[in-house]
Design an enzyme around this catalytic site. Structure first.
Site, PDB file in Angstrom:
ATOM      1  N   CYS A  84     -39.864 -63.515 -24.179  1.00  0.00           N
ATOM      2  CA  CYS A  84     -39.297 -63.379 -22.867  1.00  0.00           C
ATOM      3  C   CYS A  84     -38.976 -61.930 -22.839  1.00  0.00           C
ATOM      4  CB  CYS A  84     -38.159 -64.123 -22.976  1.00  0.00           C
ATOM      5  SG  CYS A  84     -38.304 -65.933 -23.049  1.00  0.00           S
ATOM      6  N   GLU A  92     -43.214 -57.171 -29.111  1.00  0.00           N
ATOM      7  CA  GLU A  92     -42.810 -58.075 -30.054  1.00  0.00           C
ATOM      8  C   GLU A  92     -43.514 -58.742 -31.109  1.00  0.00           C
ATOM      9  OE1 GLU A  92     -40.203 -61.054 -28.122  1.00  0.00           O
ATOM     10  OE2 GLU A  92     -39.422 -59.588 -26.509  1.00  0.00           O
ATOM     11  N   GLU A 119     -30.933 -65.100 -14.605  1.00  0.00           N
ATOM     12  CA  GLU A 119     -31.934 -64.899 -14.368  1.00  0.00           C
ATOM     13  C   GLU A 119     -33.080 -65.636 -13.364  1.00  0.00           C
ATOM     14  OE1 GLU A 119     -32.968 -62.683 -18.654  1.00  0.00           O
ATOM     15  OE2 GLU A 119     -33.833 -64.730 -18.395  1.00  0.00           O
TER      16      GLU A 119
END
Length: 182
Positions: A67, A87, A116
Site C-alpha cells: 500500500c 518495499e 483514505e
C-alpha cells in the site's frame, strides 16, 4: 528515498493540498489519496505481508501485498510500481484496477487513523522478491481461497483495509481471476 507526502482531499475527493506522510497520520488524519495492491506470483498465489514494527499505523499486522500514497503528478498505477520496487524489490505487470472506488476510515489500537480514498489494484510479479526490512517484517505466498477463509473467520488478524477490500463481492471476483495460471 525522498520524503513522501500525501495528497489531501476534500469530501468530494478533490485535491486540496499536500502534507508530509508521517505528519499526516495522527488521531485526526485528514482525508487523503492512497492505493492498495494485491500481488500474485506465476503459481497464482497471493503475497501477504506483515507490516514492519516501525510502521506508524498498524505495526506488525498482516495485510495485502503493498500500500502507499501517490505523489503529486504521479498516477496511482505508477505509485503501485514505485512502492513494489521500494518495499518488495519486485517488478510487476501493469496494475489492474479491481476496486476503484474504495474509501475507508479506521483507527488502529494506538489511536492512529487512516482516512483514505484508496483505489485497489492487482498485478502479477515478474521477478524475485527482495524485501525491504524497514517496510515488511515477514511475508507468505498463500492460496487466495485460504486467505479469504482466514479473513472471514478471523478478521481481527488482518489490516482493516484488507478485510474491507476482501469482503467486497466484486473485488473478490476480480482477485480470483489472478489465481488462474497464465
Amino acid at each position: 528515498m525522498q520524503t513522501e507526502h500525501v495528497i489531501l482531499l476534500n469530501a468530494q475527493g478533490v485535491p486540496t493540498g499536500t502534507l508530509e506522510k508521517y505528519a499526516a497520520h495522527t488521531a485526526d488524519t485528514l482525508l487523503h489519496l492512497a492505493f492498495s495492491s494485491w500481488l500474485f506470483n506465476a503459481k497464482g498465489q497471493l503475497l501477504v505481508t506483515r507490516r514492519a514494527l516501525s510502521k506508524k499505523a498498524w505495526p506488525g499486522v498482516w495485510t495485502n501485498s503493498v500500500c502507499g500514497h501517490p505523489q503529486l503528478g504521479e498516477s496511482s498505477e505508477d505509485a503501485v510500481i514505485r512502492r513494489c520496487r521500494y518495499e518488495l524489490g519486485v517488478e510487476i505487470t501493469p496494475p489492474e484496477s479491481i476496486y476503484p472506488d474504495f474509501r475507508y476510515r479506521a483507527t488502529d489500537p494506538r489511536g492512529i487513523v487512516e482516512n483514505e480514498v484508496c483505489p485497489v489494484f492487482a498485478a502479477r510479479t515478474t521477478s524475485a522478491l527482495q524485501i525491504n526490512d524497514d517496510e515488511v517484517m515477514d511475508y507468505q505466498w498463500c492460496d487466495l481461497a485460504d486467505v479469504l477463509r482466514g479473513i472471514d473467520a478471523t478478521p481481527w488478524a488482518f489490516s482493516p483495509w484488507m478485510v474491507m477490500q476482501a469482503t467486497n463481492r466484486e473485488a473478490r471476483i476480480r482477485l480470483s481471476a489472478f489465481t488462474q495460471l497464465k
